[in-house]
Design a protein around this motif. Structure first.
Motif, PDB file in Angstrom:
ATOM      1  N   LEU A 173     -31.470 -17.334  42.093  1.00  0.00           N
ATOM      2  CA  LEU A 173     -31.110 -18.692  41.700  1.00  0.00           C
ATOM      3  C   LEU A 173     -31.315 -18.916  40.206  1.00  0.00           C
ATOM      4  N   LYS A 174     -30.349 -19.552  39.582  1.00  0.00           N
ATOM      5  CA  LYS A 174     -30.485 -19.997  38.201  1.00  0.00           C
ATOM      6  C   LYS A 174     -30.884 -21.463  38.167  1.00  0.00           C
ATOM      7  N   PHE A 175     -30.464 -22.216  39.193  1.00  0.00           N
ATOM      8  CA  PHE A 175     -30.886 -23.605  39.361  1.00  0.00           C
ATOM      9  C   PHE A 175     -31.994 -23.597  40.405  1.00  0.00           C
ATOM     10  N   GLN A 176     -33.227 -23.780  39.955  1.00  0.00           N
ATOM     11  CA  GLN A 176     -34.367 -23.682  40.868  1.00  0.00           C
ATOM     12  C   GLN A 176     -35.037 -25.019  41.143  1.00  0.00           C
ATOM     13  N   ARG A 177     -34.702 -26.022  40.350  1.00  0.00           N
ATOM     14  CA  ARG A 177     -35.291 -27.358  40.524  1.00  0.00           C
ATOM     15  C   ARG A 177     -34.159 -28.384  40.537  1.00  0.00           C
ATOM     16  N   PHE A 178     -34.450 -29.534  41.097  1.00  0.00           N
ATOM     17  CA  PHE A 178     -33.453 -30.598  41.093  1.00  0.00           C
ATOM     18  C   PHE A 178     -33.029 -30.913  39.663  1.00  0.00           C
ATOM     19  N   ARG A 179     -33.969 -30.851  38.741  1.00  0.00           N
ATOM     20  CA  ARG A 179     -33.681 -31.157  37.335  1.00  0.00           C
ATOM     21  C   ARG A 179     -32.622 -30.214  36.767  1.00  0.00           C
ATOM     22  N   ASP A 180     -32.585 -28.970  37.230  1.00  0.00           N
ATOM     23  CA  ASP A 180     -31.563 -28.025  36.768  1.00  0.00           C
ATOM     24  C   ASP A 180     -30.161 -28.510  37.153  1.00  0.00           C
ATOM     25  N   TYR A 181     -30.027 -29.036  38.374  1.00  0.00           N
ATOM     26  CA  TYR A 181     -28.744 -29.581  38.825  1.00  0.00           C
ATOM     27  C   TYR A 181     -28.392 -30.828  38.012  1.00  0.00           C
ATOM     28  N   TYR A 182     -29.373 -31.673  37.830  1.00  0.00           N
ATOM     29  CA  TYR A 182     -29.166 -32.906  37.064  1.00  0.00           C
ATOM     30  C   TYR A 182     -28.693 -32.579  35.649  1.00  0.00           C
ATOM     31  N   ASP A 183     -29.371 -31.658  34.986  1.00  0.00           N
ATOM     32  CA  ASP A 183     -29.000 -31.276  33.620  1.00  0.00           C
ATOM     33  C   ASP A 183     -27.595 -30.692  33.566  1.00  0.00           C
ATOM     34  N   PHE A 184     -27.240 -29.879  34.555  1.00  0.00           N
ATOM     35  CA  PHE A 184     -25.911 -29.282  34.611  1.00  0.00           C
ATOM     36  C   PHE A 184     -24.835 -30.371  34.621  1.00  0.00           C
ATOM     37  N   PHE A 185     -24.974 -31.322  35.541  1.00  0.00           N
ATOM     38  CA  PHE A 185     -23.953 -32.369  35.656  1.00  0.00           C
ATOM     39  C   PHE A 185     -24.014 -33.361  34.496  1.00  0.00           C
ATOM     40  N   ALA A 186     -25.189 -33.588  33.944  1.00  0.00           N
ATOM     41  CA  ALA A 186     -25.295 -34.451  32.763  1.00  0.00           C
ATOM     42  C   ALA A 186     -24.575 -33.803  31.583  1.00  0.00           C
ATOM     43  N   ASN A 187     -24.723 -32.506  31.414  1.00  0.00           N
ATOM     44  CA  ASN A 187     -24.028 -31.799  30.332  1.00  0.00           C
ATOM     45  C   ASN A 187     -22.518 -31.861  30.511  1.00  0.00           C
ATOM     46  N   ILE A 188     -22.052 -31.704  31.744  1.00  0.00           N
ATOM     47  CA  ILE A 188     -20.612 -31.813  32.000  1.00  0.00           C
ATOM     48  C   ILE A 188     -20.126 -33.205  31.625  1.00  0.00           C
ATOM     49  N   ALA A 189     -20.845 -34.224  32.075  1.00  0.00           N
ATOM     50  CA  ALA A 189     -20.441 -35.609  31.808  1.00  0.00           C
ATOM     51  C   ALA A 189     -20.402 -35.917  30.316  1.00  0.00           C
ATOM     52  N   GLN A 190     -21.276 -35.271  29.555  1.00  0.00           N
ATOM     53  CA  GLN A 190     -21.351 -35.524  28.117  1.00  0.00           C
ATOM     54  C   GLN A 190     -20.512 -34.547  27.296  1.00  0.00           C
ATOM     55  N   GLY A 191     -19.846 -33.619  27.976  1.00  0.00           N
ATOM     56  CA  GLY A 191     -19.031 -32.640  27.267  1.00  0.00           C
ATOM     57  C   GLY A 191     -19.846 -31.596  26.535  1.00  0.00           C
ATOM     58  N   LEU A 192     -21.081 -31.382  26.970  1.00  0.00           N
ATOM     59  CA  LEU A 192     -21.963 -30.405  26.333  1.00  0.00           C
ATOM     60  C   LEU A 192     -21.850 -29.053  27.030  1.00  0.00           C
ATOM     61  N   PRO A 193     -22.184 -27.964  26.335  1.00  0.00           N
ATOM     62  CA  PRO A 193     -22.143 -26.645  26.969  1.00  0.00           C
ATOM     63  C   PRO A 193     -23.218 -26.519  28.047  1.00  0.00           C
ATOM     64  N   PHE A 194     -22.983 -25.626  28.972  1.00  0.00           N
ATOM     65  CA  PHE A 194     -23.961 -25.367  30.021  1.00  0.00           C
ATOM     66  C   PHE A 194     -24.082 -23.867  30.220  1.00  0.00           C
ATOM     67  N   GLN A 195     -25.197 -23.432  30.760  1.00  0.00           N
ATOM     68  CA  GLN A 195     -25.504 -22.009  30.871  1.00  0.00           C
ATOM     69  C   GLN A 195     -24.909 -21.348  32.106  1.00  0.00           C
ATOM     70  N   SER A 196     -24.746 -22.111  33.179  1.00  0.00           N
ATOM     71  CA  SER A 196     -24.320 -21.528  34.437  1.00  0.00           C
ATOM     72  C   SER A 196     -23.357 -22.468  35.133  1.00  0.00           C
ATOM     73  N   VAL A 197     -22.357 -21.905  35.803  1.00  0.00           N
ATOM     74  CA  VAL A 197     -21.408 -22.693  36.577  1.00  0.00           C
ATOM     75  C   VAL A 197     -21.848 -22.750  38.037  1.00  0.00           C
ATOM     76  N   LEU A 198     -22.225 -21.610  38.588  1.00  0.00           N
ATOM     77  CA  LEU A 198     -22.588 -21.526  39.998  1.00  0.00           C
ATOM     78  C   LEU A 198     -24.067 -21.802  40.250  1.00  0.00           C
ATOM     79  N   GLY A 199     -24.902 -21.427  39.319  1.00  0.00           N
ATOM     80  CA  GLY A 199     -26.339 -21.593  39.504  1.00  0.00           C
ATOM     81  C   GLY A 199     -26.987 -20.445  40.252  1.00  0.00           C
ATOM     82  N   TYR A 200     -26.255 -19.351  40.424  1.00  0.00           N
ATOM     83  CA  TYR A 200     -26.823 -18.179  41.108  1.00  0.00           C
ATOM     84  C   TYR A 200     -25.998 -16.938  40.779  1.00  0.00           C
ATOM     85  N   GLU A 201     -26.563 -15.801  41.108  1.00  0.00           N
ATOM     86  CA  GLU A 201     -25.840 -14.531  41.133  1.00  0.00           C
ATOM     87  C   GLU A 201     -26.373 -13.755  42.310  1.00  0.00           C
ATOM     88  N   THR A 202     -25.689 -12.707  42.707  1.00  0.00           N
ATOM     89  CA  THR A 202     -26.136 -11.943  43.868  1.00  0.00           C
ATOM     90  C   THR A 202     -26.726 -10.610  43.434  1.00  0.00           C
TER      91      THR A 202
END
Length: 92
Positions: A29-58
């Motif tokens: 998991l790349k998104f391990q806390r609720f805050r990680d999800y929140y930051d991801f969507f906040a960055n999208i809403a603000q047009g800011l870059p983000f580190q991960s799209v899926l939040g995981y790899e296998t």
């Protein structure tokens, strides 16, 4: 009659079985806390870059590989007779 087909990678929702026991499903998991999800969507809403799209790899595929395979599969589906031209965009 099939009207359309598409392929999207899985998303890992907080508190889902894959989120709670990632080792059972072979994911890291790349998104391990609720805050990680929140930051991801906040960055999208603000047009800011983000580190991960899926939040995981296998254990077998990195996140870029998962996204690339999804794009390629979708493109192959769209090349079937009677299907519209590909319009999937998963870029940042």
């Amino acid at each position: 009659m099939v009207l359309n087909m598409y392929c999207i990678p899985l998303t890992v929702e907080p508190n889902s079985p894959m989120f709670l026991t990632p080792e059972k499903y072979g994911v890291t998991l790349k998104f391990q806390r609720f805050r990680d999800y929140y930051d991801f969507f906040a960055n999208i809403a603000q047009g800011l870059p983000f580190q991960s799209v899926l939040g995981y790899e296998t254990n077998k595929l990195s996140e870029p590989q998962i996204l690339d395979l999804s794009r390629r599969f979708y493109s192959a589906l769209m090349q079937q007779p009677g299907q519209p031209a590909p319009s999937l965009s998963m870029s940042r």
